[in-house]
Design a protein around this motif. Structure first.
Motif, PDB file in Angstrom:
ATOM      1  N   GLU A  49     -42.738  45.468  24.235  1.00 16.47           N
ATOM      2  CA  GLU A  49     -42.084  44.160  24.092  1.00 16.47           C
ATOM      3  C   GLU A  49     -42.632  43.176  23.170  1.00 16.47           C
ATOM      4  N   ARG A  50     -43.985  42.825  23.533  1.00 21.00           N
ATOM      5  CA  ARG A  50     -44.649  42.011  22.659  1.00 21.00           C
ATOM      6  C   ARG A  50     -44.908  42.244  21.387  1.00 21.00           C
ATOM      7  N   THR A  51     -44.917  43.382  20.837  1.00 19.62           N
ATOM      8  CA  THR A  51     -45.198  44.014  19.680  1.00 19.62           C
ATOM      9  C   THR A  51     -43.692  43.909  18.876  1.00 19.62           C
ATOM     10  N   LEU A  52     -42.709  44.419  19.523  1.00 20.67           N
ATOM     11  CA  LEU A  52     -41.180  44.281  18.836  1.00 20.67           C
ATOM     12  C   LEU A  52     -40.887  42.844  18.651  1.00 20.67           C
ATOM     13  N   THR A  53     -41.177  41.896  19.667  1.00 16.33           N
ATOM     14  CA  THR A  53     -40.746  40.645  19.644  1.00 16.33           C
ATOM     15  C   THR A  53     -41.632  40.056  18.322  1.00 16.33           C
ATOM     16  N   GLY A  54     -42.910  40.151  18.300  1.00 15.76           N
ATOM     17  CA  GLY A  54     -43.602  39.661  17.516  1.00 15.76           C
ATOM     18  C   GLY A  54     -43.368  40.004  15.911  1.00 15.76           C
ATOM     19  N   TYR A 100     -33.314  43.412  21.075  1.00 14.08           N
ATOM     20  CA  TYR A 100     -33.802  44.374  20.562  1.00 14.08           C
ATOM     21  C   TYR A 100     -32.376  45.417  19.921  1.00 14.08           C
ATOM     22  N   GLY A 101     -31.280  45.458  20.857  1.00 12.34           N
ATOM     23  CA  GLY A 101     -30.080  45.920  19.968  1.00 12.34           C
ATOM     24  C   GLY A 101     -29.836  45.280  18.734  1.00 12.34           C
ATOM     25  N   ARG A 102     -29.698  44.016  18.825  1.00  8.74           N
ATOM     26  CA  ARG A 102     -29.438  43.320  17.578  1.00  8.74           C
ATOM     27  C   ARG A 102     -30.432  43.580  16.325  1.00  8.74           C
ATOM     28  N   ALA A 103     -31.630  43.860  16.553  1.00  7.11           N
ATOM     29  CA  ALA A 103     -32.762  44.144  15.573  1.00  7.11           C
ATOM     30  C   ALA A 103     -32.369  45.543  14.878  1.00  7.11           C
ATOM     31  N   ALA A 104     -32.038  46.370  15.735  1.00  8.19           N
ATOM     32  CA  ALA A 104     -31.654  47.997  15.056  1.00  8.19           C
ATOM     33  C   ALA A 104     -30.461  47.834  14.448  1.00  8.19           C
ATOM     34  N   ARG A 105     -29.340  47.162  14.852  1.00 11.62           N
ATOM     35  CA  ARG A 105     -28.255  47.034  13.924  1.00 11.62           C
ATOM     36  C   ARG A 105     -28.301  46.268  12.716  1.00 11.62           C
ATOM     37  N   GLU A 106     -29.006  45.279  12.761  1.00 14.24           N
ATOM     38  CA  GLU A 106     -29.572  44.662  11.292  1.00 14.24           C
ATOM     39  C   GLU A 106     -30.226  45.618  10.585  1.00 14.24           C
ATOM     40  N   ILE A 107     -30.945  46.177  11.056  1.00  9.79           N
ATOM     41  CA  ILE A 107     -31.797  47.273  10.212  1.00  9.79           C
ATOM     42  C   ILE A 107     -30.764  48.274   9.531  1.00  9.79           C
ATOM     43  N   PHE A 108     -29.956  48.775  10.437  1.00 10.42           N
ATOM     44  CA  PHE A 108     -28.830  49.653   9.942  1.00 10.42           C
ATOM     45  C   PHE A 108     -27.965  48.970   8.984  1.00 10.42           C
ATOM     46  N   LEU A 165     -39.928  32.959   5.437  1.00 12.06           N
ATOM     47  CA  LEU A 165     -39.183  32.836   6.554  1.00 12.06           C
ATOM     48  C   LEU A 165     -39.750  33.477   7.949  1.00 12.06           C
ATOM     49  N   HIS A 166     -39.930  32.980   8.932  1.00 18.04           N
ATOM     50  CA  HIS A 166     -40.411  33.529  10.307  1.00 18.04           C
ATOM     51  C   HIS A 166     -40.108  32.454  11.324  1.00 18.04           C
ATOM     52  N   LEU A 167     -40.163  33.182  12.673  1.00 17.95           N
ATOM     53  CA  LEU A 167     -39.990  32.454  13.622  1.00 17.95           C
ATOM     54  C   LEU A 167     -41.253  32.200  14.802  1.00 17.95           C
ATOM     55  N   THR A 168     -41.201  30.836  15.185  1.00 10.57           N
ATOM     56  CA  THR A 168     -42.486  30.934  16.102  1.00 10.57           C
ATOM     57  C   THR A 168     -42.051  30.984  17.615  1.00 10.57           C
ATOM     58  N   GLY A 169     -40.658  31.136  17.767  1.00 15.91           N
ATOM     59  CA  GLY A 169     -40.201  31.236  19.207  1.00 15.91           C
ATOM     60  C   GLY A 169     -39.001  32.113  19.187  1.00 15.91           C
ATOM     61  N   SER A 170     -38.523  32.703  20.096  1.00 13.74           N
ATOM     62  CA  SER A 170     -37.028  33.420  20.540  1.00 13.74           C
ATOM     63  C   SER A 170     -35.926  32.192  20.233  1.00 13.74           C
ATOM     64  N   LEU A 171     -34.747  32.936  19.801  1.00 12.41           N
ATOM     65  CA  LEU A 171     -33.571  32.022  19.611  1.00 12.41           C
ATOM     66  C   LEU A 171     -33.401  31.214  20.799  1.00 12.41           C
ATOM     67  N   SER A 172     -33.362  31.871  21.896  1.00 12.20           N
ATOM     68  CA  SER A 172     -33.179  31.128  23.126  1.00 12.20           C
ATOM     69  C   SER A 172     -34.306  30.174  23.558  1.00 12.20           C
ATOM     70  N   GLU A 173     -35.543  30.251  23.308  1.00 11.69           N
ATOM     71  CA  GLU A 173     -36.348  29.117  23.122  1.00 11.69           C
ATOM     72  C   GLU A 173     -36.157  27.978  22.446  1.00 11.69           C
ATOM     73  N   ILE A 174     -35.716  28.502  21.291  1.00  4.29           N
ATOM     74  CA  ILE A 174     -35.384  27.267  20.107  1.00  4.29           C
ATOM     75  C   ILE A 174     -34.131  26.485  20.455  1.00  4.29           C
ATOM     76  N   ALA A 175     -33.096  27.403  21.145  1.00  2.31           N
ATOM     77  CA  ALA A 175     -31.848  26.583  21.511  1.00  2.31           C
ATOM     78  C   ALA A 175     -32.280  25.626  22.727  1.00  2.31           C
ATOM     79  N   SER A 176     -33.031  26.257  23.415  1.00  2.00           N
ATOM     80  CA  SER A 176     -33.481  25.071  24.591  1.00  2.00           C
ATOM     81  C   SER A 176     -34.252  23.856  24.308  1.00  2.00           C
ATOM     82  N   ASP A 177     -35.073  24.115  23.363  1.00  5.01           N
ATOM     83  CA  ASP A 177     -35.644  22.878  22.684  1.00  5.01           C
ATOM     84  C   ASP A 177     -34.844  21.949  22.024  1.00  5.01           C
ATOM     85  N   LEU A 178     -33.925  22.527  21.271  1.00  6.52           N
ATOM     86  CA  LEU A 178     -32.810  21.791  20.649  1.00  6.52           C
ATOM     87  C   LEU A 178     -31.832  21.245  21.394  1.00  6.52           C
TER      88      LEU A 178
END
Length: 702
Positions: free
Chosen positions: A242-247, A301-309, A381-394
């Motif tokens: 999970e850490r690798t796929l997220t990173g 993870y599912g979203r990542a796979a679908r975006e690759i496709f 372009l890159h993220l330093t947190g997950s979208l849920s973390e960013i949403a929480s901050d904002l």
């Protein structure tokens, strides 16, 4: 990193590469170097003129290959020296992996490392005596340049031939020794623990991935770790995945605007990629995300796979249905230019939305990465947190933030499309297409997406209809209507893998039949009856120094590792113990090497995990269009149960075609007309069930 080289606007006369179809060779067709394609003509000329061979191996999306071409091969002064001293051969490593792997091994023996561009000097009888990777035009920073190196080698050839021959024989003997192999004992699950412990010591806890920089995705490491977690319930194994796929997904190695993964990260943080995109990476990485989604049910993870496709189907699919090989790192002579942004460009495209997007993707006015210690003004372009973390901050709902981000991404994508695109390598390779057929088939099952199944079928049908010769033998490469290069082991194994997945997706028997037919052909022409295992090349193919066998799972899984799992799955599907025995013999053939460093053979570990079991056979019978049948299949496909095969017997047909290949399905029928699952595990069969929950319980309980 971003580099720029200028290419002079000088009209050139074409060399003989102009008659080739290969994109990489065509890139060199106007060099003043007198290039030959690999073939007898070049070697006969070398013998006749008593010249060594200058063998240059690369690929069309290789940045440093482009640099060397512009600096040296397109330079009249360097070309004059090359033409005077050598007979020169240009090879695409993707089209001729047999040549590339042999001389990469020679490079490693001569200088202790390797890479591309790969430059080897050979005797006219193909024996290597000098090796280098990138060579600058002029000597710099302790690296000898072409202008100085070529005269040295010419002088060595003419005045110290005995020394040259001695080196060539020594290197050739070492290559032959490596590929001779050393069979050992049958492996057991203790080797899983060794592989896991080795990966754990290499794991980057902070950023994910293995080792430091450069950092490669290596998705078969993650697929092995998922199986190790399932087998042992070791939560650390899952955390590594999970850490690798997220990173990876958060980092600059991922194209957040157009989707898809770049080839590798030049740093440990996944921030600065080597910008080329390869088809095989998209396929193998997508499979890792799909399995992680099954294991965790994490939608990211599912979203990542679908975006690759989405990327592959949009940008990497030919009109005929096959998949292209890759996209270049460079455009307009600059690596990464197509992908990076200035802060002003973001603001111009997005207006008021730009502040939010700049915050999410870490856009800085002075740039967000350094080159030679200085900020570049460009942003990856890159993220330093997950979208849920960013949403929480904002303090913004995640779904609202996702919608805002999707809208902004589309605007940036539209603006980026107006840029000059990197070059596309539009050759179609069977092995890489096989990976993508497998990935799309898995995606079609897990996400219940017919478009993925349709794309997988189109690619498979294109290959099966267009990439055979009159004898029915498979070919490796197709481009512009031309077949070239007899198929390698990896072409067979990857395509068979794809066809097995495609059968389990569509349950069209012709794909299973073709997988079996290709397996027969593979065994006939590639199997080593004396020492076991499969050769890379067929028994009637050209031999380059040595006929080799490979098991190491590097950037791509080896043909033998993939073959082992294919044989196990086909053996279980068709109740053919001979195929299973051959799979185990692959393990025996390479066990000595594998036991030395098990973490280098993680695709093999995936196959061994199936072999040791408990593995399951599932036969589902029922009306193929009935809701209960679809529901049972959908439930089965949602779960992470990798060590299984699935066969479907349509209940609406009295004597369905599947019984011709899978005889034991003849006597299986639906219970009271309802979808019914027959589950066998470790050669022991359970009572049939119409209850989906019970089916899953049988599959998850040893």
């Amino acid at each position: 990193m971003i580099y720029k080289t200028e290419q002079p606007e000088v009209e050139r006369k074409p060399n003989r590469l102009i008659y080739e179809k290969n994109p990489y060779l065509l890139q060199h067709a106007y060099n003043p170097v007198d290039w030959y394609p690999w073939g007898q003509e070049a070697f006969e000329k070398a013998k006749k003129e008593d010249k060594p061979i200058f063998l240059s191996i690369g690929y069309s999306t290789c940045h440093w290959c482009h640099v060397m071409e512009r600096e040296s091969y397109d330079d009249e002064e360097v070309a004059r020296l090359i033409n005077d001293a050598f007979v020169s051969i240009k090879v695409d490593r993707e089209e001729r992996p047999d040549i590339d792997s042999t001389y990469m091994r020679a490079c490693q023996a001569l200088i202790g490392s390797g890479g591309w561009p790969l430059n080897i000097i050979l005797t006219p009888d193909k024996k290597p005596f000098f090796a280098a990777t990138y060579i600058p035009k002029e000597s710099i920073f302790g690296r000898t340049g072409m202008l100085e190196l070529i005269p040295r080698i010419k002088d060595l050839w003419e005045k110290n031939r005995d020394e040259v021959e001695k080196t060539a024989m020594k290197v050739t003997s070492s290559i032959r020794e490596v590929y001779r192999g050393k069979p050992g004992e049958e492996l057991d699950k203790d080797v899983f623990n060794m592989a896991y412990e080795q990966l754990l010591t290499m794991f980057d806890e902070q950023h994910g991935g293995f080792d430091d920089a450069p950092k490669f995705p290596t998705p078969h490491n993650l697929q092995f770790l998922l199986r190790y977690w399932r087998r042992t319930r070791d939560i650390i194994a899952l955390r590594m995945v999970e850490r690798t796929l997220t990173g990876m997904r958060m980092g600059g190695i991922y194209d957040h605007i157009g989707f898809g993964f770049h080839r590798y990260s030049t740093d440990s943080k996944w921030l600065v990629p080597h910008f080329e995109k390869m088809l095989y990476d998209q396929a193998l990485i997508a499979m890792a995300y799909i399995e992680a989604y099954q294991a965790t049910k994490d939608e990211e993870y599912g979203r990542a796979a679908r975006e690759i496709f989405t990327y592959v189907l949009r940008d990497m699919t030919s009109p005929e249905g096959g998949f292209y090989s890759g996209e270049d790192a460079d455009s307009e002579g600059v690596e990464g230019k197509f992908y990076v942004w200035t802060e002003n460009e973001i603001r111009t495209v997005l207006g008021e939305e730009s502040d939010l997007v700049k915050r999410i993707f870490n856009i800085e006015e002075e740039g967000n990465f350094r080159e030679e210690g200085r900020l570049t003004g460009k942003n990856i372009l890159h993220l330093t947190g997950s979208l849920s973390e960013i949403a929480s901050d904002l303090k913004v709902p995640v779904d609202k933030l996702q919608k805002l981000l999707d809208d902004a991404r589309l605007k940036l994508f539209t603006a980026r499309e107006r840029r000059i695109h990197p070059g596309k390598d539009d050759k179609i390779l069977v092995d890489w297409n096989g990976f993508m057929i497998a990935a799309l088939s898995k995606g079609a099952q897990v996400f219940n997406e017919p478009a993925y199944a349709d794309a997988a079928q189109r690619a498979a049908d294109f290959i099966l209809e267009n990439m055979h010769d009159s004898r029915g033998r498979l070919y490796h490469r197709y481009r512009d209507g031309e077949l070239a290069v007899p198929a390698f082991l990896d072409d067979y194994t990857s395509l068979i893998w794809g066809l097995i997945e495609l059968y389990e997706t569509t349950f069209k028997v012709r794909y299973l039949q073709t997988a079996l037919d290709l397996t027969t052909d593979q065994i006939t022409h590639f199997w080593d009856n004396e020492h076991l295992g499969f050769y890379l090349t067929a028994d009637d193919a050209e031999e380059v120094i040595v006929r080799k066998k490979q098991i190491y799972d590097g950037a791509l899984p080896s043909g033998n590792s993939v073959a082992m799992l294919n044989l196990l799955r086909l053996g279980r599907m068709t109740a053919n113990p001979e195929l299973e025995m051959m799979a185990m013999q692959i393990g025996q053939a390479f066990s000595h090497s594998i036991q030395q460093v098990p973490s280098g053979y993680t695709q093999f570990m995936v196959a061994l995990d199936f072999a040791i079991g408990p593995a399951s056979e599932v036969v589902i019978t029922g009306d193929s269009q009935a809701n209960d049948t679809k529901a049972m299949l959908a439930a089965l496909r949602q779960e992470f149960i990798p060590d299984k095969i699935v066969v479907f017997r349509p209940g609406e047909i009295e004597l369905p075609e599947i019984i011709r290949l899978v005889e034991y399905t003849r006597y299986l029928s639906s219970t009271d007309g309802r979808a019914t699952a027959y589950v066998c595990q470790n050669y022991s069969c359970k009572l049939p069930t119409t209850d989906t929950g019970k089916m899953l319980e049988l599959l998850t309980t040893p």
